[in-house]
Write an enzyme that holds these catalytic residues in place. Structure first.
Site, PDB file in Angstrom:
ATOM      1  CB  VAL A 209      -1.008   0.015   1.180  1.00  0.00           C
ATOM      2  CG1 VAL A 209      -1.868  -1.233   1.148  1.00  0.00           C
ATOM      3  CG2 VAL A 209      -0.318   0.190   2.521  1.00  0.00           C
ATOM      4  CE  LYS A 210       1.959   6.382  -4.566  1.00  0.00           C
ATOM      5  NZ  LYS A 210       3.384   6.103  -4.666  1.00  0.00           N
ATOM      6  CB  CYS A 211       1.239   3.993   4.262  1.00  0.00           C
ATOM      7  SG  CYS A 211       2.441   2.703   4.565  1.00  0.00           S
TER       8      CYS A 211
END
Ligand code: PLP
Ligand code: COI
Length: 370
Positions: A209-211
């Site tokens: 995911v794009k955290c």
């Protein structure tokens, strides 16, 4: 076990209250800033904002002058990094109109990121509408030629509370930045440093995911790459420390002498939208593509034997960038003589032509905003 949020119907719609900036940048200053924007340092006049609070759900959608956020020092994101983001671009067509490339895929990945980070899921239509609002109001900021408007949707945990738990309040926002090339000098071959000291993601972690935390954790490794004269870091898997995963902000592909392509499988890497598009374009052209593990030892041996013809990195910011040289503590090697290869450059042209509306969009990837 999911976290429950109220009022997050996927079909939900919000009307944006649009308040144009009272003091936008003058046309002369804007032209000066657009002359050589680089990447991510020049910003447009506006931002879109939507707020979430438990009980009220998503509300207060606005487009307004780009401004600072007042944040209480105890705001959750400042302490526990509950934050996610996306990156996509708007492209100016030759007829003066504007294309977005696969914004639905970014909206879906944003929901997946929110889910993993126990954040309120933003309805996909609201994500897309916020992006389109910014493209429309800041259309004069979209560079011509091979430039584009990089859009950065993001969400932060906004509850003022020091306990470790999912925030009850969130701010979703979209800002925009006119960009030229991510790498100085355009699609010239880049050099890659193999990180043997640091890993990026483990099974069950947040690699897919794009955290923001993923990027914070990559910076030490990226600094090591720069110290060794390289442009970017490439990470190996966290278990065997052999399998190629991805770069700090890009996926990676390998091109072999039998005409096939290979890219690391999904799992602990970011499911790149560029990666997915390249797989589709290559397969359509009759090129077999494997999503298969590939080790650093194989990479080195195949580059030496000539079995590996090309390698390239890909992502929204970088588009497709050939990898000319790989460096590591155990020695350096070059790929295809260090020059940009025809497969990478051919795929790049195919992709970019679709994005700018110069080639037919047979996949329904383009969303015309203007
Ligand atoms: N991998 C990482 C870690 C990234 O940050 C990015 C950029 O967004 C990518 C891959 C490529 O993803 P996309 O093609 O969706 O931009
Ligand atoms: C992108 O390609 O959109 C990225 O996010 C890469 C980097 C700027 C974080």
């Amino acid at each position: 076990m999911g976290v429950s949020f109220d009022k997050v119907d996927g079909a939900m719609w919000l009307d944006f209250d649009v308040q144009p900036a009272a003091n936008p940048v003058s046309a002369t200053d804007r032209a000066a800033r657009l002359a050589d924007p680089g990447f991510g340092r020049v910003f447009t006049d506006h931002m879109a904002i939507v707020r979430y609070s438990q009980g009220k759900g998503w509300h207060g959608a606005r487009v307004e002058s780009r401004a600072n956020f007042p944040l209480d020092p105890a705001t959750a994101v400042l302490h526990y990094a509950q934050e996610i983001f996306e990156g996509l671009k708007a492209y100016k067509r030759e007829d003066g109109g504007v294309n977005l490339f696969r914004p639905d895929a970014n909206a879906r990945r944003f929901r997946d990121s929110a889910d993993r980070m126990a954040m309120a899921p933003l309805p996909e239509p609201v994500f897309i509408e916020a992006v389109e609002q910014i493209v429309r109001i800041d259309r004069d900021w979209i560079p011509g030629g091979e430039g584009s408007l990089y859009l950065r949707p993001f969400m932060i945990a906004n509850e003022v509370f020091l306990g470790v738990k999912p925030s009850a309040d969130y701010i979703f926002a979209v800002i925009a930045s006119p960009v030229g090339s991510y790498f100085k000098g355009g699609p010239a071959p880049v050099s890659i440093w193999v990180s043997e000291n640091y890993t990026r993601a483990a099974i069950g972690g947040t690699g897919a995911v794009k955290c923001g935390g993923n990027y914070a954790a990559s910076l030490r490794a990226q600094a090591e790459a720069i110290e060794h004269g390289c442009d970017q870091v490439v990470f190996l898997d966290a278990v065997e420390r052999r399998y190629i995963e991805e770069l700090g902000g890009m996926n990676v592909f390998f091109v072999f002498d039998d005409g096939t392509l290979s890219t690391p499988p999904l799992g602990t890497i970011l499911p790149g939208i560029t990666r997915d598009s390249i797989i589709a374009l290559a397969r359509e052209a009759g090129t077999p593509v494997r999503e298969a593990p590939y080790t650093i030892e194989e990479w080195r041996a195949d580059a030496a034997s000539g079995k590996l013809k090309e390698a390239f990195a890909c992502g929204t910011a970088a588009v497709i960038s050939p990898i000319g040289k790989v460096c590591s503590a155990s020695g350096d090697f070059t790929i295809g003589g260090g020059a940009a290869g025809p497969v990478a450059m051919g795929l790049r042209k195919k992709l970019v032509d679709i994005q700018y509306g110069r080639a037919a969009d047979s996949h329904g990837w383009i969303r015309k905003v203007l």
